[in-house]
Design a protein around this motif. Structure first.
Motif, PDB file in Angstrom:
ATOM      1  N   VAL A  33       0.831  -1.198   0.000  1.00  0.00           N
ATOM      2  CA  VAL A  33       0.000   0.000   0.000  1.00  0.00           C
ATOM      3  C   VAL A  33       0.871   1.255   0.000  1.00  0.00           C
ATOM      4  N   LEU A  53      -4.726   4.406   5.153  1.00  0.00           N
ATOM      5  CA  LEU A  53      -4.591   3.357   4.141  1.00  0.00           C
ATOM      6  C   LEU A  53      -3.770   2.182   4.674  1.00  0.00           C
ATOM      7  N   SER A  57      -5.295  -1.520   4.971  1.00  0.00           N
ATOM      8  CA  SER A  57      -4.631  -2.659   4.347  1.00  0.00           C
ATOM      9  C   SER A  57      -4.294  -3.729   5.382  1.00  0.00           C
ATOM     10  N   THR A 110     -11.273   2.779   4.691  1.00  0.00           N
ATOM     11  CA  THR A 110     -11.283   3.241   3.301  1.00  0.00           C
ATOM     12  C   THR A 110     -12.381   4.269   3.078  1.00  0.00           C
ATOM     13  N   THR A 126     -11.576   5.044  -3.244  1.00  0.00           N
ATOM     14  CA  THR A 126     -10.937   4.303  -2.161  1.00  0.00           C
ATOM     15  C   THR A 126     -11.884   3.291  -1.541  1.00  0.00           C
ATOM     16  N   ILE A 129     -12.449   0.350  -4.046  1.00  0.00           N
ATOM     17  CA  ILE A 129     -11.344  -0.609  -4.110  1.00  0.00           C
ATOM     18  C   ILE A 129     -11.234  -1.377  -2.793  1.00  0.00           C
ATOM     19  N   GLY A 130     -11.394  -0.678  -1.661  1.00  0.00           N
ATOM     20  CA  GLY A 130     -11.361  -1.368  -0.376  1.00  0.00           C
ATOM     21  C   GLY A 130     -12.473  -2.392  -0.257  1.00  0.00           C
ATOM     22  N   LEU A 133     -11.636  -5.360  -2.414  1.00  0.00           N
ATOM     23  CA  LEU A 133     -10.615  -6.175  -1.758  1.00  0.00           C
ATOM     24  C   LEU A 133     -11.236  -7.031  -0.659  1.00  0.00           C
ATOM     25  N   LEU A 160      -5.211  -5.608  -5.829  1.00  0.00           N
ATOM     26  CA  LEU A 160      -6.114  -4.618  -5.252  1.00  0.00           C
ATOM     27  C   LEU A 160      -5.479  -3.906  -4.066  1.00  0.00           C
ATOM     28  N   ASN A 161      -4.631  -4.601  -3.330  1.00  0.00           N
ATOM     29  CA  ASN A 161      -3.967  -3.966  -2.188  1.00  0.00           C
ATOM     30  C   ASN A 161      -3.009  -2.862  -2.645  1.00  0.00           C
ATOM     31  N   LEU A 164      -5.079  -0.054  -3.695  1.00  0.00           N
ATOM     32  CA  LEU A 164      -5.630   0.678  -2.555  1.00  0.00           C
ATOM     33  C   LEU A 164      -4.722   1.846  -2.194  1.00  0.00           C
ATOM     34  N   SER A 167      -5.347   4.619  -4.583  1.00  0.00           N
ATOM     35  CA  SER A 167      -6.725   5.087  -4.701  1.00  0.00           C
ATOM     36  C   SER A 167      -6.969   6.481  -4.149  1.00  0.00           C
TER      37      SER A 167
END
Length: 324
Positions: A33, A53, A57, A110, A126, A129-130, A133, A160-161, A164, A167
């Protein structure tokens, strides 16, 4: 079977909880991240945003570890009876609450980042995507890992991480180079997941060899990411060509591939659980190194060296807490 009555439950054990969460591995998620954030932002002045973030994560990664053992409790009772749930050191209910609670906390972080960055209500990047994930984590733990799509699902989680971290930047600032890096790390982890699929028993050499080729192929692709840039990329996001177009750049990737490949080759030649698990553990921790090299190519040596410091707590904790 595993949720013992109150009178039979052992005293709460922090070590058992940290083993459930595979705590040493969370530093690889932090590196991902941070990489995503650093290559898409001109500065790290907004400590609250990148701090959130990191927390998001970490929570999502640890949730995945806990829920993995919740969903795998029947298999672990046969193949890994020493793990916290089948051994009775962590109650099933406690593990489940920990996993789902961390998942919710990660998604909530997120959402806060999205609000802080005033992201559009039509496309809160954000949170989107979070949320994706979190869904991928549950899908992998609950279903995908028992199918041929398991490695793809885990690779998707890692991609995806990294995204993130990206994002918090406006979507129009993203460039194919960023997606190349995220996808390359995802392919590496997909190969690693394939390599580890039978780590509790004697693995098959052809599977190990093909998985190793996927991992090393991903490293080759990552080394080429500076070639994906163009003049449309903002100056602060462009590769540092003083680094990325020298023999040192390629030497770093070759050295990383050799160190990772050495462990993989030993496991292929002797596919016992011990050798495979050692190869998997070292390949997981190597993600921090790969992230640092990717960071070096854009941000220079100082951020990359600071990122490498994440290896210290991971290695120290790994002396007492298993990683696989």
């Amino acid at each position: 079977m595993y949720d013992l009555p109150p009178s039979a439950r052992p005293a709460f054990s922090w070590r058992a909880l940290l083993q459930l969460l595979r705590l040493p591995n969370v530093f690889t998620a932090f590196a991902d991240v941070l990489l995503g954030y650093l290559i898409t932002h001109a500065s790290v002045d907004d400590g609250i945003t990148w701090g959130l973030l990191l927390v998001a994560s970490g929570c999502l990664y640890l949730a995945g570890m806990a829920l993995n053992d919740v969903f795998d409790r029947e298999i672990d009772a046969i193949e890994r009876p020493q793990r916290p749930i089948p051994s009775g050191r962590i109650a099933l209910r406690t593990a489940a609450r920990t996993g789902w609670g961390l998942l919710a906390a990660g998604v909530a972080c997120t959402a806060v980042v999205g609000l802080r960055e005033n992201q559009s209500a039509m496309f809160p990047g954000t949170l989107l995507i979070g949320g994706a994930l979190a869904v991928m984590v549950v899908a992998y733990d609950g279903y995908l890992k028992r199918t041929p799509l398991g490695p793809v699902g885990m690779g998707g989680c890692r991609t995806l991480n990294v995204m993130l971290g990206m994002s918090a930047a406006p979507l129009d600032a993203w460039h194919p180079m960023h997606l190349w890096i995220a996808a390359g790390l995802g392919v590496y982890v997909a190969g690693l997941t394939w390599f580890a699929r039978q780590e509790a028993t004697t693995s098959r050499r052809p599977q190990l060899a093909m998985a190793a080729l996927v991992m090393l192929g991903a490293l080759t692709a990552l080394s080429q990411y500076p070639r994906t840039t163009d003049e449309l990329l903002p100056a602060f996001m462009r590769p540092n060509y003083a680094v990325a177009e020298t023999w040192r750049w390629h030497a770093l990737w070759l050295a990383s591939g050799a160190l990772i490949g050495h462990r993989l080759l030993r496991a292929i030649l002797s596919p016992t659980p011990r050798h495979v698990q050692l190869a998997v553990k070292s390949s997981i921790l190597a993600i921090v190194v790969l992230d640092a090299i990717c960071c070096l190519g854009v941000c220079g040596p100082t951020p990359a060296l600071l990122m490498l410091l994440l290896l210290a707590p991971a290695l120290w904790l790994g002396r007492w807490i298993y990683s696989t």
